[in-house]
Every structure is written in C-alpha cells, then in structure tokens.
Scaffold this motif. Sequence first.
Motif, short mmCIF file in Angstrom:
data_model
loop_
_atom_site.label_atom_id
_atom_site.label_comp_id
_atom_site.label_asym_id
_atom_site.label_seq_id
_atom_site.Cartn_x
_atom_site.Cartn_y
_atom_site.Cartn_z
N SER A 1 40.71 37.32 45.13
CA SER A 1 40.01 36.26 44.05
C SER A 1 38.46 36.05 44.54
CB SER A 1 40.74 35.21 43.98
OG SER A 1 40.40 34.22 43.09
N TYR B 1 40.02 34.86 36.23
CA TYR B 1 40.78 35.75 37.10
C TYR B 1 42.01 35.76 37.19
CZ TYR B 1 41.75 38.07 41.50
OH TYR B 1 42.40 38.88 42.40
N THR B 2 42.76 34.57 37.06
CA THR B 2 43.97 34.29 37.23
C THR B 2 44.76 35.18 36.08
OG1 THR B 2 44.03 32.36 36.16
CG2 THR B 2 44.13 32.28 38.58
N ALA C 1 48.44 33.36 39.16
CA ALA C 1 48.42 34.72 39.24
C ALA C 1 49.35 35.41 39.57
CB ALA C 1 47.15 35.08 40.04
N TRP D 1 42.42 28.34 45.12
CA TRP D 1 43.53 29.19 45.23
C TRP D 1 44.97 28.69 45.43
CZ3 TRP D 1 44.15 33.46 42.59
CH2 TRP D 1 45.11 34.63 42.76
N MET E 1 37.47 31.10 38.21
CA MET E 1 38.72 31.56 38.91
C MET E 1 39.81 31.16 38.21
SD MET E 1 41.18 30.78 40.99
CE MET E 1 41.05 29.16 41.47
#
Length: 506
Positions: A134, A166-167, A85, A77, A162
């Motif tokens: 996240s 996700y982003t 993101a 992250w 991820m």
Amino acid sequence: MAATTTAAAAAATSVDPVAPAWLDPGHNAWQLTAGTLVALQSIPGLVILYAGWVKHKWAINSAFMAFYAFACVMVCWVLWGYQMAFGTQMLPLVGYPSIAVDLGFELEQSNLPTAAFTEQFPQASMVYFQFVFSAITVIILAGGFLCRMNFSAWMIFVPLWMTFSYTIGAFSIWGGGFLFQYGVIDYSGGYVIHLSSGTAAFVGAWWIGPRLDIDRVDAKPSNVTLMLAGAGILWTGWNGFNGGDPYAASPDAGVAVLNTNICTAMSLLTWMILDIIFFKKPSVIGAVQGMITGLVAITPAAGVVAGWGAILLGLGSGSVPWISMNVLGRTQLFRRVDDTIDVFHTHFVGAIVGGVGTGLWATVKGCAAFGLTNPGGAVAGNGRQIGIQIVGALFIIGWNIVWTSLIMIFIKYVCRVPLRMSDEDLRVGDFAIHGEEPYTFEYYNRAYRTVAGYGHPPGKTSGSTDGGNGGEGVILGTDPEQAVVGAAGQSRMVGHVKNGTEMKEE
C-alpha cells in the motif's frame, strides 16, 4: 476418572502461544523477510532514487514526500485500511473498515475471510506485508507530482487516496471481491499497484498543473549515481515484492523471483538497445526506465508464466513503453500534462503490457502452483483470459480517474488548500518548503544566504567576479554550473537534460 478426562480435554484444546500448531516458522520468516525487502524499496530505495532524479533544489522535498507517505500509510493501514482491503466483505469491492491493532487479532492465524485463504503465519505478518505494498503504491504515484505539489496538499492526499482508491483495487482483485471472483490474475500488483499509481499520477499531474517552464526545460538530475543506487535497491527488493505473494516459501515463490530478474534484465537491455539505435548513446536514465518497466510488467505474471514468458514480457516492456515515452510523449496532450518522471509510461503502460501478457502466457502449471483455478491463458487454450484481464484493467483505470479527481477537487475547493506551490516557492525549491538544503557544498549555501536572511556585504554579491560592481552572482534556486553570468548580466544555460537526452542552448 472424570478429573483425568477433563485434564486430557484441556490439554488437547490448549494452544502453545509461542509455537501454535498452525505456525510454519519457515513461511513466517520468509513473509517477514519479503515484507522488509519491499519496505526497503520505498525507504531508502525510492527516497534516494527520487532525490537523485530531480534537480538539486528539489532533492529534499521529493525524498520527503516518499518518507512522509510511508509513515502516514502505516498508521492509516492498521486503523482502517487493512480490513477494507482484506477483511470481511461490505460491498463487492470493499471490506468493512476496522482496526488491525488488537493483540488477539495480531497473534491469531492469518486468514483472508472473503477470499477464503488461510496462511501458516500470524495476522501481524500479513498486515505488515500488505502495508508495504500500500505504501509503495502511493510513493510511486508521487513521481508524477514531484517538484511542484504543495506539501500540505500532499499530506491530505495520501490518506484519502489510500482509503478511497488503493483499498478498493486491493479488495476487488486480491481480497475476494468481484474481480477476484471473475478470475482476473494479478500475481503481485500489476493492476492493484502499478496501473492504479500510473493512472493516478497522470490524472493528479493534470489537476496540479506543471512545474515552472525553466524546471521542465532544465531537468538535469542532481545525482545519477544516487539514482542507480536507488534503482539497484528497487530491483533487488522486487525479489520480496513478487516472491512473497504465494504467502509461503513455496516452489512458486522461487519461480516468481527468477522470472522477475529475467524479465527485468531483458527489459533493461531492450530499452538500452533502442536508445543506442535511435539516440546513438546508451542513456543511464533510460536504462533505469527500462528496468522499472520490466519490474512492472512481470508483476502480474511473476509465478504463473514460464521463463520464456518472462523473456517475452521483457521484450514488450522494454519496447512498448519506450515507444509511448519517446513518440506519444512528444504529442501535445503529454506535453500539457507534466508527469515529472514519466510514471504514466513506466507504470501505466508497463502494467498494461504485463496484464495482457499474463492473459496470453499464463500456464496451467503456474496457476496451479499459485493456488489458482484459472486454466492458464491463451497459450494454454484459454483465450478468454485476455478479455478478463482487459476488464480488470478498465475497472482500475476508471476508478482511479474518478477518485483521484474527486480527491483533488476536495483538497482544492473544500479544504481550500492549493494543489501547487506558489511560483516564488517554486523558484527557490527545498529551502522555501523545508528550510533545509539538500547539499552542503559552498556554492549551494551561498545561493540560499539571502533566503535564509543572511545578507551579503554591501556592494558585493555571492559569486561576483567584478569586485561587486554589477556582478549578478548566483541566482536563487539555480545551480551555478547551469547559469553562467557575465559582467554585463548576460546568462547562458548549459547542459540541460530531459529524459536522458542532453540539450545545449547558448
């Protein structure tokens, strides 16, 4: 005179590094508190929820899948995920990948450049707050993979999903991307978190394959009390989950917290009543499922609906997922896909209920209090919002079907890492994967002595009742309470539980 002017200008432009003018200590304190509450939902919340939900031989592996994901997502992250993101737009659905660990960046005022939001706390607080969302998304989808996914494959899957799944959803809906511009309302992650994890869990479970047949039939939780402890942490932690998303200690944050608890309580009670009506017993596991669906359904709507809207959402989330789990879940398709703890029904279906419910019951005042320009939902005369919500859901579903499949294909065929453990490891469980046991009670230790390399005395097996002459003893990977072995070697299974319903087989 010139010197005085220069000094005055320097003083005017100087910034107090301890208390800059843009910092609101109350907002910053709440944001950090909210983020910590969400972190506690993952560790220890979902860690102990999973450990208690699965069979005893999978407690360590299931809990550690969540623990590993939390750590792995943290590093990914701050190195590239946050900026993808919430950073500067690269494409309509993602920002430029970049680091978020420069001290100058961490200390400056938080802002989301593409969404054009500025907050009264530092970037570091925002990075951490968004990280815990996240992380919990990946941990939630792990619920569909428990009790058979190869841990090495999981280690590869987490950073890839991820990054590529996700982003994209986060930027598209929250970070200023095309769904944000289109007007999709997702207060705190009904789509970004729950719909994406529910989709990915179901698709990934299909790619991985099922558990052993015996583990699907005999799915008795190792510790229901531990499940309730994890569920309690999950519920109370949701105050930060939804209450932190106004990015301020605002009136709407209080509304979000109150609505979260109203909807969750209503959903749990609705699920429990349905269990009593149709199964004649109030299942504890069923109540936990109803709690989860309530939390999921209120998430996209938390601060934009009134209290009566939260009650209606609770009725929907306690009944529609119950029907999908207990009716659709018995069809051939859902029996073929082994979604271990029914993430599809709780998170996918629950998110659809919440997303469409937001389109129905979002209010003008709620949207304004959250800082949105949307003119509410259908109840406020804006029926178009329902269609907007459906479009957002379809994008998240489609993207996750494609990218979860591509990631699984990459791991299996390019990395050459099996997605599923071997049958031999599946029969043993935790000790085969981690070399550790979940509990230290004597009969668990006896069960794994052979695997650990400690042979039993000649002519005698652990648990032998006939002086070592023909006794079968404890079967590897099974609970002696579930396998009752007679002198003739005949066994009978007792006390199997699936989805809260006890079954007996003699």
